[in-house]
Design a protein around this motif. Structure first.
Motif, mmCIF file in Angstrom:
data_model
loop_
_atom_site.group_PDB
_atom_site.id
_atom_site.type_symbol
_atom_site.label_atom_id
_atom_site.label_comp_id
_atom_site.label_asym_id
_atom_site.label_seq_id
_atom_site.Cartn_x
_atom_site.Cartn_y
_atom_site.Cartn_z
ATOM 1 N N THR A 75 -5.901 3.190 0.078
ATOM 2 C CA THR A 75 -4.889 2.352 0.739
ATOM 3 C C THR A 75 -4.628 1.090 -0.091
ATOM 4 O OG1 THR A 75 -6.676 1.450 2.054
ATOM 5 C CG2 THR A 75 -5.266 3.043 3.140
ATOM 6 N N SER A 76 -5.593 0.686 -0.887
ATOM 7 C CA SER A 76 -5.431 -0.541 -1.675
ATOM 8 C C SER A 76 -4.560 -0.343 -2.909
ATOM 9 C CB SER A 76 -6.802 -1.058 -2.121
ATOM 10 O OG SER A 76 -7.598 -1.345 -1.002
ATOM 11 N N TYR A 77 -4.386 0.927 -3.351
ATOM 12 C CA TYR A 77 -3.557 1.184 -4.535
ATOM 13 C C TYR A 77 -2.192 0.505 -4.415
ATOM 14 C CZ TYR A 77 -6.295 4.904 -6.826
ATOM 15 O OH TYR A 77 -7.245 5.617 -7.510
ATOM 16 N N LEU A 78 -1.607 0.641 -3.210
ATOM 17 C CA LEU A 78 -0.216 0.221 -3.046
ATOM 18 C C LEU A 78 -0.053 -1.293 -2.975
ATOM 19 C CD1 LEU A 78 0.940 3.001 -0.579
ATOM 20 C CD2 LEU A 78 1.252 2.867 -3.031
ATOM 21 N N LEU A 79 -1.161 -2.010 -2.812
ATOM 22 C CA LEU A 79 -1.083 -3.471 -2.838
ATOM 23 C C LEU A 79 -1.520 -4.008 -4.197
ATOM 24 C CD1 LEU A 79 -2.586 -4.201 0.682
ATOM 25 C CD2 LEU A 79 -0.187 -4.244 0.028
ATOM 26 N N LEU A 80 -2.516 -3.347 -4.787
ATOM 27 C CA LEU A 80 -3.090 -3.860 -6.038
ATOM 28 C C LEU A 80 -2.080 -3.931 -7.171
ATOM 29 C CD1 LEU A 80 -6.607 -2.214 -6.012
ATOM 30 C CD2 LEU A 80 -6.154 -4.598 -6.485
ATOM 31 N N GLY B 69 7.702 0.007 -9.276
ATOM 32 C CA GLY B 69 7.343 0.579 -7.980
ATOM 33 C C GLY B 69 6.506 1.811 -8.244
ATOM 34 N N PHE B 70 5.476 2.004 -7.445
ATOM 35 C CA PHE B 70 4.562 3.128 -7.692
ATOM 36 C C PHE B 70 4.320 3.913 -6.415
ATOM 37 C CE2 PHE B 70 0.014 4.578 -7.865
ATOM 38 C CZ PHE B 70 0.240 5.629 -8.737
ATOM 39 N N LEU B 133 7.384 6.949 3.427
ATOM 40 C CA LEU B 133 6.940 5.551 3.541
ATOM 41 C C LEU B 133 6.418 5.060 2.179
ATOM 42 C CD1 LEU B 133 6.305 3.027 5.182
ATOM 43 C CD2 LEU B 133 4.172 4.095 5.932
ATOM 44 N N GLY B 134 5.734 5.963 1.477
ATOM 45 C CA GLY B 134 5.258 5.621 0.135
ATOM 46 C C GLY B 134 6.417 5.290 -0.783
ATOM 47 N N LEU B 135 7.486 6.072 -0.684
ATOM 48 C CA LEU B 135 8.661 5.799 -1.522
ATOM 49 C C LEU B 135 9.329 4.492 -1.080
ATOM 50 C CD1 LEU B 135 10.424 6.900 -3.823
ATOM 51 C CD2 LEU B 135 11.887 7.919 -2.086
ATOM 52 N N ALA B 136 9.365 4.274 0.242
ATOM 53 C CA ALA B 136 9.985 3.038 0.765
ATOM 54 C C ALA B 136 9.273 1.801 0.202
ATOM 55 C CB ALA B 136 9.950 3.037 2.294
ATOM 56 N N GLN B 137 7.924 1.829 0.193
ATOM 57 C CA GLN B 137 7.212 0.656 -0.337
ATOM 58 C C GLN B 137 7.456 0.508 -1.840
ATOM 59 O OE1 GLN B 137 4.412 0.478 -2.505
ATOM 60 N NE2 GLN B 137 4.494 2.690 -2.806
#
Lengths: 260, 293
Positions: A75-80, B69-70, B133-137
């Motif tokens: 879950t931290s991947y997307l913030l890091l 974006g990842f 949601l992953g793509l949205a972020q």
């Protein structure tokens, strides 16, 4: 700084909405009931300063460990990847743990004041508060080093080893006797203390535990020297060094975070 | 946009990437292909900065390091957060605030079809919704570079088509997209460039049209091919392959010169030739030839 604050609120929301978060709060209140409320005749200044300070120093370590290990997930991947430096993430973890522990400590201390035998003087508060704050910081910095998030190679084993030596030596020098199974190992510190060959190790341990031993003295009603009055600042310095060491370890670490 | 030079990454004794060099042009949709374990995910994680190379370097040109974006292969989210709440947090961490943050969150929700689920708790979302949601972020901060690891995983056909449409739209807007996938059909429809990785090495790369264009083959459909003739055909060239059921003869690109002789043989043997067709090789052909030569 804004990113740090946002991450702190994120980490605390994530923790406090979980069962673990509820258990932390219940644990804090249970500590008050068991260690403060149930003491017959109320608590004296030494007990108030040392037991609350020591307990929440440990809570700070455990809470940092909990938050760091909850962050050691995918879950931290997307913030890091949005952060300009990984140090921001570690700072948020440490400050989230210190903040939550600090709030719990203030609540417990406020409740404990009603059980204090004698008034809380300004002098007493000025002695105790720096010690409490420095123990919170030290606990949090140590918590990072015993977490999987920061671990690199044998670093965590070394951290546990140093922690064990410090706690064991503190116990020895405070006159506490280890009981049960630990009795079988009493020959180790005795050997080190008595041997000329191991004198350097003994001296090293003395240096390691001096700030904590001195801070304990400051928090108690006993007289202390000018040098000893600096011990909370020394503890804060140690915490900062440990934090930057954690930043160096985490900053160069390959992040392959578990998915569960 | 991205220049990768002599990149090597090892996990202990296992070499995940070995001496990889490639360039991703700005504005391209770059497809990373390869079997499982070929190093696609490792490459994306190296570009994002989660991993550090043992050798070589990755240059993100035009200062895109903080504008990317990842989307990881299986995006995970804090389950007790709401969809919008999470996106707001991610946007704030990405330095958005106030009106621009609210507009970015709304735009990302709409573009990924999550507008109706904005107030849902993440725990209630399906796998496909989590992928969106992953793509949205990833889209929140209007990045110039998008790195997508298996973006089509867990999506139903309609959602996949919508994802392709969205990525094509982003490419037209000048964004660079790097995606890893096993969906060769999506790559053919979407990508401008491809790189095929095999055992951590770059096996083939370039413009998709160039990778496919020079590859052609001929299919000769016949009524029925006797065993003896099939055997004789095989002797012409290793690239001549009669089908097991004896109704087709495939001529690979390097065997096209044998076509006149083969047709003469078939006519002499009085075999009915139903159709002779030249077919371009598909991406699947190129892929299989590359990873299983």
């Amino acid at each position: 700084m804004r990113q740090v604050w946002i991450l702190i609120t994120y980490l605390l929301r994530e923790l406090l909405r979980s069962l673990t978060g509820a258990l932390v709060i219940v644990g804090g209140l249970a500590f008050y009931l068991v260690a403060i409320h149930s003491v017959t005749g109320g608590v004296d200044r030494d007990y108030f300063g040392l037991v609350i300070g020591g307990f929440f120093g440990v809570v700070s370590l455990v809470l940092t460990l909990i938050i760091a290990d909850r962050s050691y997930r995918s879950t931290s991947y997307l913030l890091l990847y949005r952060l300009s430096s990984r140090a921001i993430f570690l700072a948020a973890i440490v400050l989230a743990a210190v903040l939550l522990t600090g709030v719990l400590e203030i609540i417990v201390a406020a409740l404990a004041l009603t059980r204090l035998s004698g008034p809380l003087t300004a002098e007493m508060a000025l002695d105790i508060l720096p010690v409490w704050i420095s123990l919170l910081a030290l606990g949090a910095a140590l918590g990072l080093h015993v977490s999987e998030l920061v671990r690199r190679g044998w670093s965590r084993t070394v951290a546990y080893g140093v922690l064990a030596v410090v706690l064991f030596s503190l116990n020895q020098r405070q006159g506490g006797a280890p009981a049960g199974f630990a009795d079988k190992f009493n020959w180790i510190p005795s050997l080190i203390a008595d041997s000329e060959r191991w004198k350097w190790a003994n001296d090293l341990v003395d240096v390691l535990i001096w700030p904590i031993a001195a801070a304990v003295k400051v928090a108690r009603a006993t007289p202390y020297s000018l040098l000893e009055s600096l011990s909370p600042a020394v503890l804060l310095l140690v915490a900062m060094v440990l934090f930057w060491l954690a930043v160096a370890l985490f900053g160069g670490k390959d992040l392959i975070l578990p998915e569960s | 946009m991205i220049r990768i030079t002599d990149l090597t990454k090892r996990y202990g004794d296992v070499t995940a990437l070995q001496g990889l060099s490639l360039t991703v042009p700005a504005g391209s949709i770059y497809g990373l292909l390869g079997p499982n374990g070929s190093g696609k995910t490792t490459l994306l994680r190296l570009i994002v900065g989660y991993l550090f190379p043992d050798q070589g370097c990755i240059e993100l040109l035009d200062g895109v390091r903080h504008q990317l974006g990842f989307l990881p292969e299986r995006p995970r989210f804090p389950r007790r957060f709401g969809v919008r709440e999470y996106l707001v947090t991610a946007g704030q961490v990405g330095s958005l605030s106030g009106g621009p943050l609210a507009r970015s969150v709304d735009a990302a929700l709409e573009r990924t079809g999550l507008g109706q689920m904005a107030d849902w708790r993440i725990a209630a979302c399906s796998k496909g919704m989590l992928q969106r949601l992953g793509l949205a972020q990833a889209l929140l901060t209007r990045p110039n570079l998008l790195l997508l690891d298996e973006p089509f995983g867990g999506l139903d056909p309609a959602a996949r088509a919508a994802m392709r449409h969205l990525l094509a739209e982003l490419s037209r807007a000048g964004k660079t997209v790097v995606l890893s996938t096993h969906q060769l059909g999506d790559v053919t429809q979407l990508c401008t460039h491809i790189a095929i990785l095999s055992e951590g090495r770059l096996a083939r790369s370039g413009l998709l049209s160039e990778v496919l264009a020079p590859r052609s083959r001929v299919v000769i459909e016949v009524d029925r091919l006797p065993e003896l003739i099939a055997w004789q055909l095989r002797q012409f060239h290793p690239g001549v392959t009669p089908s097991p059921d004896g109704t087709e003869i495939h001529l690979a690109e390097d065997a096209l010169s044998a076509k006149p002789a083969i047709l003469r043989l078939l006519l002499d043997a009085r075999i009915d030739i139903l159709r002779v067709a030249e077919e371009s090789a598909t991406l699947e052909d190129v892929y299989l030839e590359t990873v299983h030569p």
